[in-house]
Design an enzyme around this catalytic site. Structure first.
Site, PDB file in Angstrom:
ATOM      1  N   GLY A  81      -4.203  -3.754  -4.434  1.00  0.00           N
ATOM      2  CA  GLY A  81      -4.986  -2.726  -5.132  1.00  0.00           C
ATOM      3  C   GLY A  81      -5.897  -3.328  -6.191  1.00  0.00           C
ATOM      4  O   GLY A  81      -5.578  -4.354  -6.795  1.00  0.00           O
TER       5      GLY A  81
ATOM      6  N   ARG B 228      -4.744  -5.532   2.152  1.00  0.00           N
ATOM      7  CA  ARG B 228      -3.290  -5.632   2.009  1.00  0.00           C
ATOM      8  C   ARG B 228      -2.616  -6.340   3.193  1.00  0.00           C
ATOM      9  O   ARG B 228      -1.428  -6.157   3.417  1.00  0.00           O
ATOM     10  CB  ARG B 228      -2.688  -4.228   1.832  1.00  0.00           C
ATOM     11  CG  ARG B 228      -3.013  -3.557   0.498  1.00  0.00           C
ATOM     12  CD  ARG B 228      -2.111  -2.377   0.247  1.00  0.00           C
ATOM     13  NE  ARG B 228      -2.468  -1.634  -0.946  1.00  0.00           N
ATOM     14  CZ  ARG B 228      -2.044  -1.927  -2.167  1.00  0.00           C
ATOM     15  NH1 ARG B 228      -1.266  -2.964  -2.356  1.00  0.00           N
ATOM     16  NH2 ARG B 228      -2.408  -1.179  -3.198  1.00  0.00           N
TER      17      ARG B 228
ATOM     18  N   ASP C 232       3.777  -8.425  -4.090  1.00  0.00           N
ATOM     19  CA  ASP C 232       3.746  -8.668  -2.645  1.00  0.00           C
ATOM     20  C   ASP C 232       2.740  -9.764  -2.289  1.00  0.00           C
ATOM     21  O   ASP C 232       3.014 -10.628  -1.462  1.00  0.00           O
ATOM     22  CB  ASP C 232       3.384  -7.380  -1.889  1.00  0.00           C
ATOM     23  CG  ASP C 232       4.561  -6.401  -1.852  1.00  0.00           C
ATOM     24  OD1 ASP C 232       5.716  -6.853  -1.871  1.00  0.00           O
ATOM     25  OD2 ASP C 232       4.317  -5.177  -1.819  1.00  0.00           O
TER      26      ASP C 232
ATOM     27  N   LYS D 239      -1.874 -10.089 -10.867  1.00  0.00           N
ATOM     28  CA  LYS D 239      -2.703  -8.881 -10.931  1.00  0.00           C
ATOM     29  C   LYS D 239      -1.876  -7.650 -10.600  1.00  0.00           C
ATOM     30  O   LYS D 239      -1.041  -7.712  -9.702  1.00  0.00           O
ATOM     31  CB  LYS D 239      -3.835  -9.022  -9.915  1.00  0.00           C
ATOM     32  CG  LYS D 239      -4.636  -7.788  -9.674  1.00  0.00           C
ATOM     33  CD  LYS D 239      -4.686  -7.371  -8.205  1.00  0.00           C
ATOM     34  CE  LYS D 239      -3.399  -6.829  -7.676  1.00  0.00           C
ATOM     35  NZ  LYS D 239      -3.477  -6.168  -6.381  1.00  0.00           N
ATOM     36  N   THR D 240      -2.009  -6.588 -11.249  1.00  0.00           N
ATOM     37  CA  THR D 240      -1.657  -5.235 -10.823  1.00  0.00           C
ATOM     38  C   THR D 240      -1.669  -4.311 -12.036  1.00  0.00           C
ATOM     39  O   THR D 240      -1.095  -4.636 -13.082  1.00  0.00           O
ATOM     40  CB  THR D 240      -0.301  -5.095 -10.085  1.00  0.00           C
ATOM     41  OG1 THR D 240      -0.079  -3.697  -9.841  1.00  0.00           O
ATOM     42  CG2 THR D 240       0.900  -5.654 -10.816  1.00  0.00           C
TER      43      THR D 240
ATOM     44  N   ASP E 136      -0.060  -1.826 -12.231  1.00  0.00           N
ATOM     45  CA  ASP E 136       1.291  -1.270 -12.361  1.00  0.00           C
ATOM     46  C   ASP E 136       2.102  -1.951 -13.467  1.00  0.00           C
ATOM     47  O   ASP E 136       3.089  -1.385 -13.949  1.00  0.00           O
ATOM     48  CB  ASP E 136       2.059  -1.397 -11.037  1.00  0.00           C
ATOM     49  CG  ASP E 136       1.470  -0.540  -9.933  1.00  0.00           C
ATOM     50  OD1 ASP E 136       0.455   0.131 -10.194  1.00  0.00           O
ATOM     51  OD2 ASP E 136       2.017  -0.532  -8.825  1.00  0.00           O
TER      52      ASP E 136
HETATM   53  P1  FBP Z   1      -1.062  -3.442  -6.304  1.00  0.00           P
HETATM   54  O1  FBP Z   1       0.421  -3.514  -6.525  1.00  0.00           O
HETATM   55  O2  FBP Z   1      -1.502  -4.076  -5.049  1.00  0.00           O
HETATM   56  O3  FBP Z   1      -1.797  -3.946  -7.498  1.00  0.00           O
HETATM   57  O4  FBP Z   1      -1.493  -1.926  -6.158  1.00  0.00           O
HETATM   58  C1  FBP Z   1      -0.986  -0.968  -7.009  1.00  0.00           C
HETATM   59  C2  FBP Z   1      -1.516   0.406  -6.745  1.00  0.00           C
HETATM   60  O5  FBP Z   1      -2.658   0.678  -7.527  1.00  0.00           O
HETATM   61  C3  FBP Z   1      -0.409   1.420  -7.006  1.00  0.00           C
HETATM   62  O6  FBP Z   1      -0.424   1.833  -8.350  1.00  0.00           O
HETATM   63  C4  FBP Z   1      -0.719   2.489  -5.995  1.00  0.00           C
HETATM   64  O7  FBP Z   1       0.444   3.154  -5.576  1.00  0.00           O
HETATM   65  C5  FBP Z   1      -1.290   1.733  -4.843  1.00  0.00           C
HETATM   66  O8  FBP Z   1      -1.886   0.590  -5.379  1.00  0.00           O
HETATM   67  C6  FBP Z   1      -2.295   2.528  -4.073  1.00  0.00           C
HETATM   68  O9  FBP Z   1      -2.692   1.793  -2.968  1.00  0.00           O
HETATM   69  P2  FBP Z   1      -4.004   2.040  -2.137  1.00  0.00           P
HETATM   70  O10 FBP Z   1      -5.117   1.379  -2.882  1.00  0.00           O
HETATM   71  O11 FBP Z   1      -3.734   1.327  -0.860  1.00  0.00           O
HETATM   72  O12 FBP Z   1      -4.209   3.514  -2.020  1.00  0.00           O
END
Ligand code: FBP
Length: 560
Positions: A82, A146, A177, A203-204, A206
């Protein structure tokens, strides 16, 4: 020529700050080794799976008075998972470090995430290219994806692409991941004597890729500030109109760090924390009771309005739901190739197939949910086998169940108020915002530092920049072995090595801050209105980082 907004023009000029150790470039550095490391859990299994990269020491960098020369290197970089604000600055920092070490060095960007290295889709960065993206949000410089890098075939293809471009190091910018992918690739490259190094960057938004060495993942600072601005605006609206309850779901796929930080910045009436729900084994019914109780009490005070903040990952942490979703994840993995399921023409048929396969108790839970949520739970898993919680409208589920409960209370003469609710989901709004000064500096430093790790010949390390609540020149740059953060977890129905997620600690100072104040915030409107991210002005406004980081660091420093 592309037209730019006034803020875009100003932010392109911003010069991100670096830790003092990195300020003279990577050719004037000394590397200090710490002691050997162990994985957080499942040591024997992780050691066996990562025989060549396991147990390496942590490292830190010190500036050195001697200047070394640097051999010519080609590096490839991947944005994975993400979006998170500041990703472009990681690439800018990496590029600047690489070019300052040796102007003949080249940086390639793989397009569309990890699939770019497998399929050989790339660009070569130039000064002009990089300059257009400095201090901007988003991952659009090369895109993200991803794809899970884990098979022999993917590794072989990646090797062929690296050989073609004469790439001797790959930087993977990603969350838990994606950095698990980085660890697997690093191990494979060493095992096969390829001489190619792999470095990760944390990175994230979250905020769940953190540990003693990684204080926070990048993007958390900007994303939480963006959500806090939006929540603050809604609080003003609610307090002005006094007619709506706003249920706000906030991103964070698993851990509740984002919801917690945004709540500390804004002080809403209700904040749910998934980790507490799990720890206290709160059922969905008891969550509804908790929220309904506050709504009724506020209504008794004449306040038929309020704000509830709900972490995105909540549903998986409610014990009966978590058990059902875990059972469902395994079933969904086996149904991917089941023609009856794949070719089912109605959603009802799909519900029936799933219900028949779920264990009895889990089938009952699944069946008790509204069709909307049942359908959303069947959406495709992400490539790592996780349910995509961003697609599950927990905020609507709670509104529906609370409405029903309030109707019952009304019938019993225990509630005379009016409940009118609005639902919101704040996630994508924050992931590509202009990075805060903190994220702009932190990301640039992480990228710059990644090249220092490469230059010292390391592989299977995560770029680490610490001491983050201090001014940037006092930040400590170094690296942490990826295997140190790993344990075994079930994915797609199988046990796999993965980087352990950092959940909200219920015994930590950040949750305690909420716990000590939430009863007051529930009844008395203590709303805070943080406003937009500040780039100029007193450093207490424009350079200050999150409450989470400040509370965690002050506790750590107090215990030293
Ligand atoms: P990452 O862990 O890859 O940084 O992504 C986090 C996130 O933003 C979450 O908060 C959310 O649930 C998810 O990605 C949403 O994923 P997508 O971009 O595939 O809709």
């Amino acid at each position: 020529m592309t037209k730019l907004s006034p803020l875009q023009i100003e932010r392109l000029k911003y010069q991100p700050k670096l830790p003092s150790s990195l300020q003279n470039g990577v050719n004037s550095l000394e590397m200090v080794e710490g002691s050997a490391t162990e994985s957080v859990r499942d040591r024997e299994q992780i050691k066996a799976l990562f025989a060549n990269t396991y147990g390496k020491p942590t490292v830190t960098f010190k500036s050195s008075s001697s200047v070394s020369t640097s051999e010519v290197r080609n590096v490839g970089v991947i944005l994975s998972g993400g979006q998170a604000p500041g990703g472009h600055n990681v690439i800018a920092g990496l590029y600047d470090a690489l070019k300052s070490a040796n102007s003949a060095n080249k940086l390639y960007g793989f397009l569309g995430g990890p699939s770019g290295i497998i399929d050989g889709k790339y660009v070569e960065f130039t000064d002009e290219f990089i300059d257009a993206y400095r201090n901007t949000g988003g991952f659009d410089i090369i895109g993200s994806g991803r794809t899970k890098l884990e098979t022999e075939e993917q590794f072989q293809k990646s090797l062929a692409v690296c050989k073609k471009l004469n790439i001797s190091a790959v930087v993977i910018i990603g969350g838990d991941d994606s950095n698990t992918n980085a660890a697997l690739l690093a191990e494979w490259f060493v095992k096969n004597n390829t001489g190619i190094q792999v470095i990760g960057c944390p990175k994230t938004i979250d905020g769940d890729l953190k540990n003693e060495q990684i204080e926070i993942s990048f993007g958390f600072d900007t994303a939480t500030k963006t959500y806090a601005e939006l929540i603050g605006n809604i609080q003003r609206d609610a307090n002005s109109a006094k007619k709506y309850w706003h249920f706000i779901k906030i991103m964070g796929r698993s851990a509740s760090h984002v919801a917690l930080e945004a709540a500390l910045q804004t002080q809403p009436n209700i904040t749910l924390i998934s980790e507490e729900v799990q720890e206290k084994k709160m059922s969905l019914a008891s969550i509804i009771d908790y929220m309904t109780d506050i709504i009724v009490k506020r209504s008794d005070m004449g306040k038929n309005f309020g704000i509830a903040v709900i972490p995105e990952g909540l549903i998986e942490f409610i014990p009966e739901m978590g058990s059902m979703i875990s059972n469902l994840n395994d079933i969904m993995a086996s149904l991917e190739s089941d023609p009856n399921f794949v070719n089912a023409t109605t959603i009802r048929e799909k519900f029936d197939i799933v219900e028949n396969r779920l264990d009895t108790e889990n089938a009952k839970v699944y069946n008790s949910l509204p069709a909307l949520i049942k359908g959303q739970l069947l959406a495709d898993r992400d490539p790592h086998g996780n349910v995509q919680v961003s697609k599950i409208e927990t905020e609507k589920l709670l509104i529906e169940m609370i409405s029903t409960r309030l109707d019952e209370l009304k019938d019993q003469g225990e509630y005379i108020g009016k409940f009118s609710a609005q639902s919101h989901f704040f996630g994508y709004e924050g992931r590509c915002a202009f990075p805060s000064n903190f994220d702009a500096d932190y990301c640039y430093s992480l990228g710059y530092n990644a090249f220092a790790l490469i230059n010292f010949g390391l592989t299977g390390y995560l770029s680490s920049v610490r001491n983050l609540t201090q001014p940037a020149d006092q930040w400590i740059a170094g690296g942490v072995p990826l295997t140190m953060m790993m344990n075994m977890e079930k994915r797609h129905g199988e046990m796999k090595p993965v980087i352990q997620k950092a959940l909200v600690r219920l015994d930590g100072p950040v949750f305690k801050q909420l716990q000590d104040n939430r009863d007051d915030w529930a009844m008395n409107d203590r709303y805070l209105f943080p406003g937009a991210i500040q780039y100029f002005g007193p450093s207490s406004v424009c350079d200050i980082t999150t409450i989470t980081l400040q509370l965690e660091r002050s506790k750590e420093l107090a215990s030293v």
